[in-house]
Design a protein around this motif. Sequence first.
Motif, short mmCIF file in Angstrom:
data_model
loop_
_atom_site.label_atom_id
_atom_site.label_comp_id
_atom_site.label_asym_id
_atom_site.label_seq_id
_atom_site.Cartn_x
_atom_site.Cartn_y
_atom_site.Cartn_z
N UNK A 217 -94.72 -31.18 -2.18
CA UNK A 217 -95.50 -30.10 -1.59
C UNK A 217 -95.10 -29.86 -0.14
N UNK A 218 -94.75 -30.94 0.58
CA UNK A 218 -94.32 -30.79 1.97
C UNK A 218 -93.03 -29.97 2.04
N UNK A 219 -92.05 -30.29 1.19
CA UNK A 219 -90.79 -29.56 1.22
C UNK A 219 -90.98 -28.11 0.76
N UNK A 220 -91.92 -27.89 -0.12
CA UNK A 220 -92.24 -26.52 -0.53
C UNK A 220 -92.79 -25.74 0.67
N UNK A 221 -93.66 -26.41 1.44
CA UNK A 221 -94.21 -25.81 2.65
C UNK A 221 -93.11 -25.55 3.68
N UNK A 222 -92.13 -26.44 3.71
CA UNK A 222 -91.03 -26.34 4.66
C UNK A 222 -90.02 -25.26 4.25
N UNK A 223 -90.15 -24.78 3.02
CA UNK A 223 -89.23 -23.76 2.53
C UNK A 223 -87.94 -24.32 1.98
N UNK A 224 -87.98 -25.59 1.59
CA UNK A 224 -86.77 -26.22 1.07
C UNK A 224 -86.96 -26.67 -0.38
N UNK A 225 -87.80 -25.97 -1.09
CA UNK A 225 -88.02 -26.31 -2.49
C UNK A 225 -86.73 -26.02 -3.26
N UNK A 226 -86.11 -27.08 -3.78
CA UNK A 226 -84.80 -26.94 -4.43
C UNK A 226 -84.95 -26.65 -5.92
N UNK A 227 -83.99 -25.91 -6.43
CA UNK A 227 -83.96 -25.68 -7.87
C UNK A 227 -83.52 -26.96 -8.59
N UNK A 228 -83.93 -27.08 -9.81
CA UNK A 228 -83.59 -28.26 -10.61
C UNK A 228 -82.08 -28.33 -10.83
N UNK A 229 -81.52 -29.51 -10.64
CA UNK A 229 -80.09 -29.69 -10.84
C UNK A 229 -79.81 -29.80 -12.34
N UNK A 230 -78.88 -28.96 -12.80
CA UNK A 230 -78.53 -28.95 -14.22
C UNK A 230 -77.09 -29.36 -14.48
N UNK A 295 -69.27 -24.15 -8.93
CA UNK A 295 -70.31 -23.67 -9.84
C UNK A 295 -71.28 -24.77 -10.23
N UNK A 296 -71.01 -26.01 -9.81
CA UNK A 296 -71.90 -27.13 -10.12
C UNK A 296 -73.05 -27.19 -9.11
N UNK A 297 -74.19 -27.70 -9.56
CA UNK A 297 -75.34 -27.86 -8.68
C UNK A 297 -75.20 -29.06 -7.76
N UNK A 298 -74.41 -30.06 -8.18
CA UNK A 298 -74.26 -31.27 -7.38
C UNK A 298 -72.84 -31.80 -7.51
N UNK A 299 -72.37 -32.44 -6.44
CA UNK A 299 -71.03 -33.05 -6.40
C UNK A 299 -71.19 -34.49 -5.95
N UNK A 300 -70.56 -35.43 -6.68
CA UNK A 300 -70.70 -36.85 -6.36
C UNK A 300 -69.32 -37.48 -6.29
N UNK A 301 -69.00 -38.13 -5.17
CA UNK A 301 -67.69 -38.77 -4.96
C UNK A 301 -67.84 -40.27 -5.12
#
Length: 460
Positions: A217-230, A295-301
């Motif tokens: 809820x705090x991050x939503x208030x901060x405007x950083x509500x992220x979309x679900x990573x797929x 095009x990926x939602x996340x990148x992991x090295x």
Amino acid sequence: MKIIIAGAGKVGGTVAEHLADEGHSVTIVDMSDSTLNRLGNQLDVMCLKGNCASRDILVEAGAKDCDVLVAATASDEINLLCCHCAHNIGVPYTVARVRGTEYAKDLDTMKRDLGITMLINPEFASAVEISRLLRFPSAANIDTFARGRVELISFHIQEDDFLAGRSLASLSSKIQGLPVLFCTVERGDSVFIPNGSTVLAKDDRVYMAGTPNGIHQFFKLLGREAHRIRSVFIIGGGRIAYYLLRQLERLGMNCKVVEKNDTRCRSLAEEFPHSLILQGDGTDPELLDEERMTSSDAFIALTDRDEDNLIISLYAHQAGVSKVVAKSNRQNYTSIARSAGVESVVSPKLTTVGQILRMVRGLQNSKGSAMTALYRISEGRAEAMEFVVAPTTRNLGVPLKDLKLKKGILIAVIVRDSKVIIPEGSTSLERGDNVIVVARDSGILDLNDIYDGSGLRAGG
């Protein structure tokens, strides 16, 4: 305490350094003259050359009156044999680092049959940490307490955040009612516990504790509500990737892995038929572009080289991938990555060190309040710990406003009968509470260590 460390590699050397700094008598056993000479010159430890799986060598190292043995050589089998031998000699507590995926399903059996107190799998723990970050991508890092009821996350203050340029006291109307608390602030080279008059500034790195929903809820208030990573793009198909794919496939995420080694590619493809496994050089920007990394939602090295992980993570970040995670065991690389915008850095080495330190401190304090979690935060300059309040804990029932804590100590969260409490002045500690404490300096063994003197303010 008397502690033997078998294996003087990255993990063994770092564990030895921290334990020696906390005043323990440490003996390191290793086969390398150069490594032992280096550590012997750098640290206040004893060094012994020899095979740590040999009973004679362990006896010579002092195993018969040793309190803890930590086996962290490069070989799982030697670590298991070393701990089993130490157990038979009479060492009361043994810790083995076991990394092989083939042992993952048999850890409880091995502990019981070999008499080992703790088995640590740093790659599995790192995969769990990455999985948490992907479920909550707005956070740079996430540590959990009280069986997941409380999380400690960090994030950077951005210029357009409503937090920037305002004191924490003035934010009460904005975040009133949210079960969250600001715990520490990193500003340049300094780390401090904030209070109501603290004014947050752009680029501050803030650590916040609270319930998962409260933080959301705090991050939503901060405007950083992220979309679900797929969709997740992974470079490196080693052990962390193996454990991570097991978790991400269960979460329904689409995974693409790039790995150089043909044999490892075939093994992953057989084990994870729902993921796309590609053979190639994941550090090659042309390959990343061809495979539509952006095009990926996340990148992991997750390659074996920290330098490569840092470079390709920076490339992914600059290319616009919203969530980037890099593996790095070198602490100085962590600060470089974060200064360049890659905030989520996972270190298997530091994860292992934290688990061992928690166990040793718990053994030191067997009659006091039990330590159930320990995380080193702010690049090791502060710690977050969870204790269970014991009958020996002082000042039970005394309001926090009447307590005098040591400088740099914060009681962040209390969990009582499954209820999460963000402390106020009238809140008090009660027997059986789970208490999360943040300390700017290390070495806290017991809840009684947080008090300054009697722990009571004058007139309290």
